[in-house]
Write an enzyme that holds these catalytic residues in place. Structure first.
Site, PDB file in Angstrom:
ATOM      1  N   GLY A  19       1.046  -1.139  -0.136  1.00  0.00           N
ATOM      2  CA  GLY A  19      -0.005   0.041   0.084  1.00  0.00           C
ATOM      3  C   GLY A  19       0.905   1.407  -0.156  1.00  0.00           C
ATOM      4  O   GLY A  19       2.077   1.017   0.194  1.00  0.00           O
ATOM      5  N   GLY A  22       0.336   8.797   2.654  1.00  0.00           N
ATOM      6  CA  GLY A  22       0.978  10.237   2.614  1.00  0.00           C
ATOM      7  C   GLY A  22       2.527  10.182   2.621  1.00  0.00           C
ATOM      8  O   GLY A  22       3.092  11.082   2.249  1.00  0.00           O
ATOM      9  N   MET A  23       3.053   9.330   3.479  1.00  0.00           N
ATOM     10  CA  MET A  23       4.508   9.514   3.692  1.00  0.00           C
ATOM     11  C   MET A  23       5.475   8.199   2.945  1.00  0.00           C
ATOM     12  O   MET A  23       6.819   8.413   3.008  1.00  0.00           O
ATOM     13  CB  MET A  23       4.683   9.213   5.337  1.00  0.00           C
ATOM     14  CG  MET A  23       3.863  10.269   5.964  1.00  0.00           C
ATOM     15  SD  MET A  23       4.351  11.922   5.604  1.00  0.00           S
ATOM     16  CE  MET A  23       6.118  11.798   5.827  1.00  0.00           C
ATOM     17  N   GLY A  24       4.847   7.605   2.144  1.00  0.00           N
ATOM     18  CA  GLY A  24       5.541   6.449   1.541  1.00  0.00           C
ATOM     19  C   GLY A  24       4.836   5.326   1.001  1.00  0.00           C
ATOM     20  O   GLY A  24       3.531   5.007   1.237  1.00  0.00           O
ATOM     21  N   VAL A  26       4.601   1.002   1.192  1.00  0.00           N
ATOM     22  CA  VAL A  26       5.031  -0.108   2.029  1.00  0.00           C
ATOM     23  C   VAL A  26       5.092  -1.550   1.258  1.00  0.00           C
ATOM     24  O   VAL A  26       4.123  -1.568   0.382  1.00  0.00           O
ATOM     25  CB  VAL A  26       4.055  -0.326   3.116  1.00  0.00           C
ATOM     26  CG1 VAL A  26       4.317  -1.471   4.115  1.00  0.00           C
ATOM     27  CG2 VAL A  26       4.127   0.917   4.103  1.00  0.00           C
ATOM     28  N   LYS A  41       9.176   0.229   3.967  1.00  0.00           N
ATOM     29  CA  LYS A  41       8.741   1.566   3.911  1.00  0.00           C
ATOM     30  C   LYS A  41       9.786   2.245   3.190  1.00  0.00           C
ATOM     31  O   LYS A  41      10.947   2.564   3.699  1.00  0.00           O
ATOM     32  CB  LYS A  41       8.132   1.977   4.991  1.00  0.00           C
ATOM     33  CG  LYS A  41       7.304   3.405   4.930  1.00  0.00           C
ATOM     34  CD  LYS A  41       6.487   3.882   5.805  1.00  0.00           C
ATOM     35  CE  LYS A  41       5.485   4.970   5.627  1.00  0.00           C
ATOM     36  NZ  LYS A  41       4.501   5.440   6.565  1.00  0.00           N
ATOM     37  N   ASP A 134      -2.231  10.755  13.412  1.00  0.00           N
ATOM     38  CA  ASP A 134      -3.058  10.259  12.361  1.00  0.00           C
ATOM     39  C   ASP A 134      -3.837   8.895  12.610  1.00  0.00           C
ATOM     40  O   ASP A 134      -3.657   7.965  11.773  1.00  0.00           O
ATOM     41  CB  ASP A 134      -2.083  10.070  11.067  1.00  0.00           C
ATOM     42  CG  ASP A 134      -2.957   9.942   9.786  1.00  0.00           C
ATOM     43  OD1 ASP A 134      -3.977  10.377   9.765  1.00  0.00           O
ATOM     44  OD2 ASP A 134      -2.346   9.522   8.783  1.00  0.00           O
TER      45      ASP A 134
END
Length: 505
Positions: A19, A22-24, A26, A41, A134
């Protein structure tokens, strides 16, 4: 661009992409040295050159490495590779809570169990000075035995760090953000608000503050009432305790765990909001000014407007980049608009008496006890008038003249235009949010004359002197913390009013 079969750091072979967020991205990968599967990640490809994104990814790794809890995903190591770092994490078998909810809602007891486990993870993070920022169903993983694991601390930050980037980039999921986070101020209680929304979605099956656009969602988080839960059973009091806009009024982590434990057992928990404490009374004004009483209590369910808090530079930048001009209208400062309409509606749809009692917000000191001279002065059209923010000194309640009720869904611009029109005949008119009073139906802006009025008849007489002689233009209403006082409605004519016009009748 990585593809299956690539080997990272001469050790980790990529198997499949699990998946992206917003940050990377995986990946499922195989550790060829230890012969086990792990999660890798990577920084998202379109942001590889961004130092800010790279730093947030590294911050995630450092934050997670500090935690040792069975409900927090474990970080094994950090790979400083070119062109971006990789984080080697525990591969949690199972699925996300979001995937589970796609099959149907959880029972209140099931949701309470998940909530306690996520809360355990948050308590471990908060003890280390880390806020997740989050918390949402997609970031809660469920092992095959149902155990919850909190993951994706990609925007976690040490306490005191802004929730928004210096460039104004909004990070996090707007529908799960706490109101104070959007305003630039948050603490561990902000994560508990997010957890409350996750539990709401678990049992109610809907996200109560999600709207069609990001800006509309931010506006809803700041201003819209959270619909009362209807399917939550014993979990409902817990949701109502968490989803209040004053962080100080929410239960803390220890109290929340105790409440959720009762729901797990099938019991009906009870939450007593914090006891109100007296605030210091300010020094009396100069002799030339009328005496002004100071505030006496602290509200427990109203998020202060921006006038009470300075915006951080990061928040200001974020609002500029996101073009949150519309959101600026969400704050409770009222600005005049030029509009020729004159028909006003004091009533609105029939009110519900099932609202949860809340402490009234604060009203301005001048509003509590205005002098005759002050009552006759018309506010300058260029002077902003804010929604009241100090409670009445009169036994937690008082009579007002309700002049109009505007649905919150109409927006703040409609509210402001209506207020300006009414001030043409009632210069002292103010506005309040009906959600802040249990004796009013929630979901409305109420334009009113503050008085003070001794009873409903006095309010009607005040209106009659200004040509407002019908029930659609003026009603005497009693503001209080009890829904039982909804019946205290005094309707024109002033000479022979209908309804209940005094508290004693």
């Amino acid at each position: 661009m990585n593809v299956p079969g690539d080997v990272i750091d001469a050790r980790f072979e990529l198997i499949e992409r699990l998946g992206s967020g917003g940050m990377g991205t995986v990946w499922r990968a195989r550790d060829t040295v230890l012969g086990r599967e792990v999660a890798l990640k990577a920084v998202r490809p379109d942001a590889e050159a961004s130092p800010a994104v790279r730093e947030r990814v590294m911050r995630e790794a450092r934050a997670l490495a500090r935690l040792n809890d069975p409900h927090v995903v474990t970080v094994h190591q950090i790979i400083e590779a070119h062109p971006h770092p990789w984080i080697v994490m525990e591969l949690v078998p199972g699925r996300s809570l979001q995937q589970r909810l796609s099959e149907g809602s959880l029972s209140p007891a099931e949701a309470a169990t998940v909530g306690r486990q996520v809360l355990t993870a948050l308590r471990a993070a908060h003890a280390a000075g880390i806020q997740h920022r989050d918390v949402k169903p997609a970031n809660v993983l469920l092992r095959p035995d149902g155990t919850a694991v909190l993951t994706d601390f990609g925007i976690a930050a040490l306490q005191g760090t802004s929730a928004l980037t210096a460039t104004g980039e909004l990070v996090g999921s707007p529908e799960y953000m706490a109101p104070e986070r959007i305003r630039g101020h948050d603490d561990p209680a902000s994560d508990l608000w997010s957890l409350g929304l996750v539990l709401y979605v678990c049992v109610e099956g809907v996200s109560p503050l999600r709207r069609a656009t990001t800006l509309a969602t931010l506006a809803a988080v700041l201003d819209d009432p959270v619909p009362p839960p209807v399917r939550s059973g014993p979990l409902a009091p817990v949701l109502q305790a968490l989803l209040v806009r004053d962080p100080a009024a929410r239960p803390d982590a220890v109290q929340l765990d105790a409440l959720l434990a009762q729901v797990e057992r099938g019991a009906q928990p009870r939450w007593d909001r914090p006891t109100l404490t007296a605030a210091p009374v300010p020094a009396p004004p100069a002799p030339s000014a009328p005496p002004v009483p100071g505030p006496t209590t602290r509200p427990d369910s109203v998020l202060p407007g921006p006038d009470h808090r300075r915006r951080s530079p990061a928040l200001t930048a974020a609002l500029a980049v996101l073009a949150v001009v519309g959101v600026a209208g969400l704050v409770l400062t009222l600005r005049p608009f030029d509009d020729g309409e004159s028909t006003d509606r004091a009533g609105g749809p029939p009110a519900s008496t099932s609202a949860t009692p809340v402490t009234p917000p604060r009203s301005t000191a001048a509003e509590q006890s205005p002098s005759p001279a002050a009552s006759s002065r018309r506010p300058s059209p260029s002077t902003p008038i804010t929604a009241e923010s100090t409670p009445s000194p009169a036994a937690n309640g008082r009579w007002i003249a309700q002049l109009y009720s505007e649905p919150v869904s109409s927006g703040t611009a409609a509210r402001d235009r209506r207020l300006e029109r009414i001030r043409a005949t009632v210069p002292e008119a103010l506005v309040l949010r009906s959600d802040d009073y249990a004796s009013l139906r929630p979901g409305f802006w109420v334009v009113y004359a503050p008085g003070p009025f001794t009873d409903g008849r006095a309010a009607l007489s005040f209106c009659a002197e200004r040509g407002r002689t019908t029930a659609v233009s003026c009603i005497g209403r009693y503001l209080s913390t009890s829904s039982d006082d909804f019946a205290l409605q005094c309707r024109p004519p002033a000479s022979s009013p209908a309804g209940r016009c005094t508290r004693g009748t």
